[in-house]
Design a protein around this motif. Structure first.
Motif, PDB file in Angstrom:
ATOM      1  N   PRO A   9      43.861  34.397  54.898  1.00 46.93           N
ATOM      2  CA  PRO A   9      43.401  35.691  54.406  1.00 46.93           C
ATOM      3  C   PRO A   9      41.959  35.562  53.918  1.00 46.93           C
ATOM      4  O   PRO A   9      41.622  34.560  53.278  1.00 46.93           O
ATOM      5  CB  PRO A   9      44.345  36.001  53.245  1.00 46.93           C
ATOM      6  CG  PRO A   9      44.837  34.686  52.782  1.00 46.93           C
ATOM      7  CD  PRO A   9      44.825  33.776  53.980  1.00 46.93           C
ATOM      8  N   GLU A  13      34.411  36.913  52.279  1.00 44.00           N
ATOM      9  CA  GLU A  13      34.193  35.470  52.366  1.00 44.00           C
ATOM     10  C   GLU A  13      33.088  35.135  53.357  1.00 44.00           C
ATOM     11  O   GLU A  13      33.113  34.077  53.973  1.00 44.00           O
ATOM     12  CB  GLU A  13      35.487  34.757  52.792  1.00 44.00           C
ATOM     13  CG  GLU A  13      36.666  34.917  51.855  1.00 44.00           C
ATOM     14  CD  GLU A  13      36.590  34.030  50.613  1.00 44.00           C
ATOM     15  OE1 GLU A  13      35.573  33.340  50.440  1.00 44.00           O
ATOM     16  OE2 GLU A  13      37.549  34.050  49.836  1.00 44.00           O
ATOM     17  N   ASP A  42      40.758  41.167  54.931  1.00 44.77           N
ATOM     18  CA  ASP A  42      41.467  42.104  54.068  1.00 44.77           C
ATOM     19  C   ASP A  42      40.528  43.247  53.645  1.00 44.77           C
ATOM     20  O   ASP A  42      40.323  43.473  52.454  1.00 44.77           O
ATOM     21  CB  ASP A  42      41.984  41.316  52.851  1.00 44.77           C
ATOM     22  CG  ASP A  42      42.897  42.142  51.974  1.00 44.77           C
ATOM     23  OD1 ASP A  42      43.226  43.265  52.359  1.00 44.77           O
ATOM     24  OD2 ASP A  42      43.268  41.641  50.894  1.00 44.77           O
ATOM     25  N   ASN A  70      41.174  47.263  51.792  1.00 43.46           N
ATOM     26  CA  ASN A  70      41.737  46.117  51.080  1.00 43.46           C
ATOM     27  C   ASN A  70      43.203  46.372  50.728  1.00 43.46           C
ATOM     28  O   ASN A  70      43.516  47.316  49.990  1.00 43.46           O
ATOM     29  CB  ASN A  70      40.909  45.843  49.817  1.00 43.46           C
ATOM     30  CG  ASN A  70      41.393  44.622  49.072  1.00 43.46           C
ATOM     31  OD1 ASN A  70      41.913  44.738  47.968  1.00 43.46           O
ATOM     32  ND2 ASN A  70      41.266  43.466  49.666  1.00 43.46           N
ATOM     33  N   GLY A  72      45.254  43.643  49.787  1.00 45.09           N
ATOM     34  CA  GLY A  72      45.721  42.541  48.954  1.00 45.09           C
ATOM     35  C   GLY A  72      46.116  41.328  49.764  1.00 45.09           C
ATOM     36  O   GLY A  72      46.465  41.419  50.944  1.00 45.09           O
ATOM     37  N   LYS A 202      32.525  33.759  45.250  1.00 48.11           N
ATOM     38  CA  LYS A 202      33.204  33.621  43.960  1.00 48.11           C
ATOM     39  C   LYS A 202      34.640  34.111  44.037  1.00 48.11           C
ATOM     40  O   LYS A 202      35.025  34.773  44.997  1.00 48.11           O
ATOM     41  CB  LYS A 202      32.417  34.353  42.875  1.00 48.11           C
ATOM     42  CG  LYS A 202      32.098  35.806  43.177  1.00 48.11           C
ATOM     43  CD  LYS A 202      31.386  36.398  41.961  1.00 48.11           C
ATOM     44  CE  LYS A 202      31.241  37.898  42.055  1.00 48.11           C
ATOM     45  NZ  LYS A 202      30.291  38.410  42.996  1.00 48.11           N
ATOM     46  N   SER A 203      35.415  33.747  43.025  1.00 47.89           N
ATOM     47  CA  SER A 203      36.824  34.106  42.999  1.00 47.89           C
ATOM     48  C   SER A 203      36.959  35.629  43.001  1.00 47.89           C
ATOM     49  O   SER A 203      36.173  36.333  42.388  1.00 47.89           O
ATOM     50  CB  SER A 203      37.488  33.523  41.763  1.00 47.89           C
ATOM     51  OG  SER A 203      38.810  33.992  41.687  1.00 47.89           O
TER      52      SER A 203
END
Ligand code: UDP
Ligand code: MG
Length: 304
Positions: A9, A13, A42, A70, A72, A202-203
């Motif tokens: 997923p 990114e 996503d 999005n 999830g 980042k997260s």
């Protein structure tokens, strides 16, 4: 030659994607199995989808699915598994925090006949104390709610075709991959891995989104909250009995006071208990409503 599908997923990114593709390609080509990489975008708002398309054009083993928005991570995993054709499927993050080398270890266990190979976090990597503590609490509650030990569970897993098929046959809209893949059972083994540092990007999780995710999943996987309502009702009833006995004794002994304060307090107390209980029950009704609507878990807008 068996086929191994890697489901990845990816949400915003673009920074990590080319690296992930090259690392995985290098690792998996020339193994005893053939492989395919399935990236599920996503609904990213950056150039993730372009990167996936580029990768798919140059390498025939790379496939991409693009969501219309999005939905999830769990929905993305579900879509990836639905597309995967492998005899076994590995689910891993796009940011290489799940060490790719571990895939080979998982594959060896699969060859030995294990149908679900769990990646278990040996160490959680660099994390704030607050994050660690709240994640710990969440998994404690989840573990007791689902009766499955999930304290060091992750989404890094290898699933046999049979396990994938049974996951895909679960009709619920709000799936929680981590709990579902434990729930289905099968012969399972664990491999330990150290969570790596995220190199780029980042997260995607803020504290608020994690809290929301945790609450939704706890409520979705247990009826504990509803039982609390019953318990609260029992406690209030007990108080009611004690208070009525006292009130009656006072009345018959002729010294009943004008307890207006008591009346206000009781009203407020009972009112809030009832409201909170209704809220909890309402939450479950909302969940039932959403399931009954039977909306798709995700909408695919493009595929390579
Ligand atoms: N992810 C996703 N949809 C989302 C959020 C995250 O597909 O709405 C993906 C993300 O691209 C990554 C994985 O889930 O591959 C884990 O996300 P992240 O690294 O942000 O989480 P963390 O490692 O901080 O728990
Ligand atoms: Mg990560």
């Amino acid at each position: 030659m068996p086929l191994l599908s890697v489901v990845i997923p990816a949400y915003n990114e673009e920074a990590m994607l080319p690296k992930t593709v090259s690392v995985l390609t290098e690792l998996l080509s020339g193994q005893v199995f053939s492989y395919e990489l399935i990236f599920v975008d996503d609904g990213s708002t950056d150039h993730t989808w372009d990167r996936i398309r580029q990768a798919a054009e140059t390498a025939p083993d790379v496939h991409g699915v693009h969501f219309s928005r999005n939905f999830g991570k769990d929905a993305a995993i579900c879509a990836g598994l639905a597309q995967a054709r492998g005899d076994c499927c590995v689910v891993m993050d796009c940011d290489l925090q799940h060490p790719p080398q571990t895939i080979l270890e998982m594959y060896k266990l699969w060859e030995q006949g294990y149908e679900v190979v769990e990646g278990v976090k040996h160490s959680r990597g660099r994390e704030s104390l607050w994050h660690r503590a709240s994640a710990g609490l969440f998994y404690k509650i989840m573990s007791s709610a689902t009766k499955i030990d999930m304290r060091s569970a992750s989404d890094f897993k290898l699933l046999d075709r049979k396990a994938v098929q049974s996951l895909l046959s679960m009709p619920e809209r709000k799936g929680f991959f981590r709990a579902q893949s434990a729930w289905i059972g099968f012969r399972s083994a664990s491999v330990y891995f150290d969570v790596q540092e995220r190199e780029l990007g980042k997260s995607k999780w803020s504290t608020i989104s994690l809290v929301r995710y945790a609450l939704t999943n706890i409520l979705n996987y247990s009826t504990l909250a509803m039982q609390i309502v019953t318990f609260a009702g029992a406690v209030v009833f007990l108080l009611a009995v004690i208070l009525s006995v006292q009130t009656l004794i006072r009345y018959f002994s002729g010294n009943s006071v004008e307890g207006f304060t008591t009346v206000i307090l009781l009203l407020l107390f009972l009112g809030s208990v009832i409201m909170i209980s209704l809220g909890i029950i309402g939450y479950y009704i909302a969940q039932i409503y959403q399931e009954v609507q039977q909306r798709p878990r995700y909408i695919i807008s493009e595929m390579t």
